[in-house]
Motif scaffolding. Sequence first.
Motif, PDB file in Angstrom:
ATOM      1  N   MET A   1       0.845  -1.197   0.000  1.00 16.50           N
ATOM      2  CA  MET A   1       0.000   0.000   0.000  1.00 16.50           C
ATOM      3  C   MET A   1       0.880   1.247   0.000  1.00 16.50           C
ATOM      4  N   THR A   2       0.363   2.342  -0.530  1.00 12.26           N
ATOM      5  CA  THR A   2       1.134   3.570  -0.584  1.00 12.26           C
ATOM      6  C   THR A   2       1.067   4.345   0.720  1.00 12.26           C
ATOM      7  N   SER A   3       0.202   3.938   1.626  1.00 11.92           N
ATOM      8  CA  SER A   3       0.069   4.614   2.912  1.00 11.92           C
ATOM      9  C   SER A   3      -0.195   3.567   3.976  1.00 11.92           C
ATOM     10  N   ASN A   4       0.228   3.859   5.220  1.00 14.84           N
ATOM     11  CA  ASN A   4      -0.078   2.954   6.326  1.00 14.84           C
ATOM     12  C   ASN A   4      -1.544   3.037   6.721  1.00 14.84           C
ATOM     13  N   GLU A   5      -2.214   4.104   6.299  1.00 17.74           N
ATOM     14  CA  GLU A   5      -3.630   4.277   6.622  1.00 17.74           C
ATOM     15  C   GLU A   5      -4.484   3.400   5.711  1.00 17.74           C
ATOM     16  N   ARG A   6      -5.292   2.552   6.294  1.00 17.36           N
ATOM     17  CA  ARG A   6      -6.191   1.708   5.519  1.00 17.36           C
ATOM     18  C   ARG A   6      -7.489   2.455   5.265  1.00 17.36           C
ATOM     19  N   VAL A   7      -7.646   2.957   4.069  1.00 13.08           N
ATOM     20  CA  VAL A   7      -8.852   3.701   3.712  1.00 13.08           C
ATOM     21  C   VAL A   7     -10.014   2.746   3.464  1.00 13.08           C
ATOM     22  N   ILE A   8      -9.707   1.586   2.898  1.00 12.73           N
ATOM     23  CA  ILE A   8     -10.694   0.518   2.696  1.00 12.73           C
ATOM     24  C   ILE A   8     -10.175  -0.723   3.404  1.00 12.73           C
ATOM     25  N   ASP A   9     -11.015  -1.316   4.241  1.00 13.31           N
ATOM     26  CA  ASP A   9     -10.596  -2.497   4.999  1.00 13.31           C
ATOM     27  C   ASP A   9     -11.738  -3.512   4.962  1.00 13.31           C
ATOM     28  N   VAL A  10     -11.487  -4.656   4.362  1.00 17.71           N
ATOM     29  CA  VAL A  10     -12.510  -5.685   4.152  1.00 17.71           C
ATOM     30  C   VAL A  10     -12.045  -6.980   4.800  1.00 17.71           C
TER      31      VAL A  10
END
Length: 327
Positions: A1-10
């Motif tokens: 991922m390009t960020s550690n922040e998970r914008v979508i999490d399934v």
Amino acid sequence: MTSNERVIDVTDLRRVYGDDRRGSFEAVRGVSFSVGRGELFALLGTNGAGKTSTLELLEGLAAPAGGRVRVLGHDPYRARDQVRPRIGVMLQEGGFPAELDVAETVRLWAGCTSGARPVDEALDMVGLGARRRVRVKQLSGGEKRRLDLALALLGRPEVLFLDEPTTGLDAEGRRDTWELVRRLRDEGTTVLLTTHYLEEAEALADRLAILHEGRIAAEGRVDEVVAAQPSHIAFELPDGYHLGDLPPLGQLGVSGHDIAGRLVRLRTDELQRAATGLLVWARDAGVELRRLDVRGASLEEAFLRIAQDAKRGTGQPGDDRAKEMAA
């Protein structure tokens, strides 16, 4: 991922159409993945694999039968008022009033969108500025897809869902759309798209997942998914030679082979070693390898292998049939 922040999490996502009385079909069967901020994630799969069914759950259009989904930290179905203003959605097919012109359609949609872009800006982004006074019913199929995209971008979304965004576009329109999507991603928009065009996924995706019968069959960066597939060498056996006349295939790094008449097809995870050994043998034997075709592993190989596995299975009713069952 390009960020550690998970914008979508399934996590273990499930979707079922129908009921016990009329019969049910599980279209999404325990799907799990996550998408980081500013990342472009592609969902691929054969028809009926569950791509649109998964996307609709992420968009908050239906509640899952099981599992957990979070978009921007919220349940997109139960917390729709917190999620919807921050996402853009491009469905497979949009429904537009046929008698309105293009600008009127965007203006109507903008009236329901918080912080909407100016109408002309939205139309220029998708190349419809010159068609602003044309009635929707007079647009081509590709132009209607561009209008769909303009509406999805109206609210300057943090997360953009694109379901088959370039279907119906000509080659130039497809390339223009790719450039726009790349620019949006580079500006920080998180994009999740479904597509039937493998070259589209290869050109755009940071990561992807291939769905098969409602489950993820492969996931990762494009190069990771491709690396899991063998490379191929095909050639015609020289006159007077048989497969046994070649160097031992194991010594060439060949993992498998097929032969049809005089045509040989080798599979290998060590393409350079296998090709070099074969060509050195041909040189020393003084023969020509006709119809020689040497190609590395590809996303197409990965996709086709999963599609072939599906054909060898029991089959699946697909999303369209499932929706009919639920009607």
